[in-house]
Design a protein around this motif. Structure first.
Motif, PDB file in Angstrom:
ATOM      1  N   VAL A 191       0.836  -1.200   0.000  1.00  0.00           N
ATOM      2  CA  VAL A 191       0.000   0.000   0.000  1.00  0.00           C
ATOM      3  C   VAL A 191       0.870   1.248   0.000  1.00  0.00           C
ATOM      4  O   VAL A 191       0.636   2.197  -0.753  1.00  0.00           O
ATOM      5  CB  VAL A 191      -0.957  -0.016   1.216  1.00  0.00           C
ATOM      6  N   TRP A 192       1.916   1.250   0.834  1.00  0.00           N
ATOM      7  CA  TRP A 192       2.810   2.411   0.881  1.00  0.00           C
ATOM      8  C   TRP A 192       3.610   2.539  -0.411  1.00  0.00           C
ATOM      9  O   TRP A 192       3.864   3.644  -0.888  1.00  0.00           O
ATOM     10  CB  TRP A 192       3.753   2.326   2.077  1.00  0.00           C
ATOM     11  N   VAL A 204       2.155   6.815  -6.756  1.00  0.00           N
ATOM     12  CA  VAL A 204       1.130   7.769  -7.154  1.00  0.00           C
ATOM     13  C   VAL A 204       1.498   9.186  -6.759  1.00  0.00           C
ATOM     14  O   VAL A 204       1.329  10.130  -7.527  1.00  0.00           O
ATOM     15  CB  VAL A 204      -0.240   7.367  -6.552  1.00  0.00           C
ATOM     16  N   LEU A 205       2.033   9.360  -5.553  1.00  0.00           N
ATOM     17  CA  LEU A 205       2.319  10.704  -5.048  1.00  0.00           C
ATOM     18  C   LEU A 205       3.603  11.306  -5.616  1.00  0.00           C
ATOM     19  O   LEU A 205       3.710  12.528  -5.738  1.00  0.00           O
ATOM     20  CB  LEU A 205       2.392  10.680  -3.515  1.00  0.00           C
ATOM     21  N   ALA A 241       2.592   1.627  -3.420  1.00  0.00           N
ATOM     22  CA  ALA A 241       1.671   2.163  -4.424  1.00  0.00           C
ATOM     23  C   ALA A 241       1.400   3.645  -4.173  1.00  0.00           C
ATOM     24  O   ALA A 241       1.327   4.442  -5.110  1.00  0.00           O
ATOM     25  CB  ALA A 241       0.367   1.376  -4.412  1.00  0.00           C
ATOM     26  N   ALA A 242       1.261   4.027  -2.904  1.00  0.00           N
ATOM     27  CA  ALA A 242       1.033   5.435  -2.571  1.00  0.00           C
ATOM     28  C   ALA A 242       2.225   6.293  -2.987  1.00  0.00           C
ATOM     29  O   ALA A 242       2.051   7.394  -3.528  1.00  0.00           O
ATOM     30  CB  ALA A 242       0.775   5.584  -1.074  1.00  0.00           C
ATOM     31  N   LEU A 243       3.435   5.799  -2.785  1.00  0.00           N
ATOM     32  CA  LEU A 243       4.627   6.543  -3.197  1.00  0.00           C
ATOM     33  C   LEU A 243       4.686   6.706  -4.712  1.00  0.00           C
ATOM     34  O   LEU A 243       5.071   7.764  -5.209  1.00  0.00           O
ATOM     35  CB  LEU A 243       5.890   5.846  -2.684  1.00  0.00           C
TER      36      LEU A 243
END
Length: 76
Positions: free
Chosen positions: A38-39, A45-46, A41-43
């Motif tokens: 999850v982290w 995207v961000l 994927a978040a990185l």
């Protein structure tokens, strides 16, 4: 049904499967080394610029390694 359309559709599915397998192995590697998917994927995207830079750096290093291998093969 057109043969070109079938070929294009098959290529699309093969490309999708290859991206899926690559993503699965990448997230699995990160998870084994303590990074949650999850982290990760978040990185992605961000901060897409960082990953574009890493991708370009890796492409350059692979091209350099191939070039050095070719030159060594020619010289030796």
């Amino acid at each position: 049904m057109n043969a070109n359309n079938t070929s294009s559709s098959a290529k699309k599915w093969i490309k999708t499967a290859a991206v899926f397998i690559l993503a699965l192995s990448g997230f699995s590697y990160l998870y084994r080394h303590g990074v949650s998917p999850v982290w990760a994927a978040a990185l992605i995207v961000l901060f897409p610029g960082i990953f574009r830079f890493i991708y370009k750096a890796v492409c350059f290093l692979v091209a350099l390694a191939i070039l050095i291998a070719i030159i060594r093969f020619i010289i030796i």
